[in-house]
Enzyme design. Structure first.
Site, PDB file in Angstrom:
ATOM      1  N   GLY A   1       0.783  -1.243   0.000  1.00  0.00           N
ATOM      2  CA  GLY A   1       0.000   0.000   0.000  1.00  0.00           C
ATOM      3  C   GLY A   1       0.806   1.279   0.000  1.00  0.00           C
TER       4      GLY A   1
ATOM      5  N   CYS B   1      -6.740  -8.558  -2.123  1.00  0.00           N
ATOM      6  CA  CYS B   1      -5.970  -7.391  -1.700  1.00  0.00           C
ATOM      7  C   CYS B   1      -6.514  -6.204  -2.489  1.00  0.00           C
ATOM      8  CB  CYS B   1      -4.499  -7.634  -2.026  1.00  0.00           C
ATOM      9  SG  CYS B   1      -3.423  -6.237  -1.682  1.00  0.00           S
TER      10      CYS B   1
ATOM     11  N   THR C   1      -5.355  -3.244  -2.696  1.00  0.00           N
ATOM     12  CA  THR C   1      -4.255  -2.505  -3.309  1.00  0.00           C
ATOM     13  C   THR C   1      -3.820  -3.182  -4.616  1.00  0.00           C
ATOM     14  OG1 THR C   1      -3.561  -2.014  -1.049  1.00  0.00           O
ATOM     15  CG2 THR C   1      -1.997  -1.494  -2.793  1.00  0.00           C
TER      16      THR C   1
ATOM     17  N   CYS D   1      -9.136  -2.601   3.283  1.00  0.00           N
ATOM     18  CA  CYS D   1      -7.891  -3.368   3.165  1.00  0.00           C
ATOM     19  C   CYS D   1      -8.181  -4.691   3.863  1.00  0.00           C
ATOM     20  CB  CYS D   1      -6.753  -2.627   3.863  1.00  0.00           C
ATOM     21  SG  CYS D   1      -5.280  -3.641   4.151  1.00  0.00           S
TER      22      CYS D   1
HETATM   23  N1  DGL Z   1      -4.206  -6.298   2.272  1.00  0.00           N
HETATM   24  C1  DGL Z   1      -3.956  -5.279   1.332  1.00  0.00           C
HETATM   25  C2  DGL Z   1      -5.230  -4.595   0.874  1.00  0.00           C
HETATM   26  O1  DGL Z   1      -6.286  -5.162   0.924  1.00  0.00           O
HETATM   27  C3  DGL Z   1      -2.922  -4.245   1.565  1.00  0.00           C
HETATM   28  C4  DGL Z   1      -1.880  -4.307   2.583  1.00  0.00           C
HETATM   29  C5  DGL Z   1      -0.552  -3.746   2.079  1.00  0.00           C
HETATM   30  O2  DGL Z   1      -0.339  -2.535   2.198  1.00  0.00           O
HETATM   31  O3  DGL Z   1       0.235  -4.547   1.605  1.00  0.00           O
HETATM   32  O4  DGL Z   1      -5.178  -3.484   0.403  1.00  0.00           O
END
Ligand code: DGL
Length: 261
Positions: free
Chosen positions: A48, A78, A80, A189
């Site tokens: 992120g 995810c 991101t 997230c």
């Molecule tokens: N789990 C990820 C999301 O849903 C992001 C976490 C990261 O910054 O790697 O955005």
């Protein structure tokens, strides 16, 4: 391809780290008979705070690895990675069901008459065009307040779900939105659902909290069903965990998160 082979293949679930387990558990709830490969790229996390290009490259490389293991579909668990790479992945694998996750702005914006909605996500998700379009779509239905949360995912990656440092981080981050000033909050997230209770405590008990895990799981089931790729229901699925950090504690953390109520 032999249809027997197709029926045997796994659903791949990918995240920058352990956060996608919050989506995996929704997938297992509605498709317990499927096999899963969960891949976390904890070595390169967080995504992120990286550039879109870097995240795209990392995501594509993990997806290639998962498809080379015979995955029949991919959940980009995810937010991101979805905003950076889902379009490219669909171009690369046009025949394969690929489902991404995006912040659950829709149900939050429509949960009552013109709510105040706080959207918590990584800096990259909030910066991206995909998110701006999502906000524009619901701007007449709700007051939407985006809040980048750099550093929040690191607590979950460390397995710190309830410590004092986390409490003071959330206290500082959410200070201006606490004590029921918001009507709803979106956990944009996939790491954040693991600290949902702590977020709720700071925001206030009346705030309704939404995440996109369940909707994403349903969409994957629909897409697999359309292609005739669902397993028969008379079996129990197997879950395989992989991580770019090879120490066993990472896999143990995945199992621990999956076992949480
Ligand atoms: N789990 C990820 C999301 O849903 C992001 C976490 C990261 O910054 O790697 O955005």
């Amino acid at each position: 391809m032999n249809s027997n082979l197709q029926r045997k293949r796994s659903i791949a679930v990918f995240d920058s780290g352990v956060g996608g387990i919050s989506v995996l558990r929704e997938l297992i709830k509605i498709m317990p008979n499927e096999d899963y490969i969960y891949m976390g790229d904890s070595k390169n996390a967080p995504y992120g705070t990286k550039s879109k290009e870097e995240v795209r490259k990392l995501t594509v490389s993990c997806a290639q690895n998962l498809f080379s293991q015979g995955a029949k579909g991919l959940v980009v668990a995810c937010n991101t990675a979805t905003s950076a790479a889902v379009r490219v992945l669909r171009e690369m694998y046009p025949q394969v069901p690929i489902v991404g996750i995006e912040p659950a702005v829709k149900p939050a914006a429509l949960c009552m008459e013109y709510p105040r909605v706080l959207v918590m996500a990584t800096p990259m998700t909030i910066r991206e065009e995909k998110f701006h379009h999502l906000m524009e779509r619901y701007e007449n239905d709700a007051e939407i307040i985006p809040l980048p949360c750099p550093g929040l995912m690191d607590f979950i990656e460390r397995g710190d779900l309830d410590g004092e440092d986390l409490k003071s981080y959330l206290g500082d981050l959410l200070y201006s939105y606490s004590d029921n000033q918001m009507d709803a909050a979106v956990l944009g997230c996939t790491h954040y659902p693991f600290v949902r209770r702590q977020i709720q405590q700071v925001l206030g008990e009346h705030v309704r909290i939404f995440d996109g895990g369940e909707g994403t799981a349903r969409e994957m089931r629909r897409r697999l069903g359309e292609k005739g790729l669902l397993q028969s229901e008379d079996r129990h699925g197997v879950i395989k965990f992989e991580n770019s950090l090879t120490d066993v504690s990472r896999i143990e953390l995945c199992r621990r998160l999956l076992a949480l109520p």
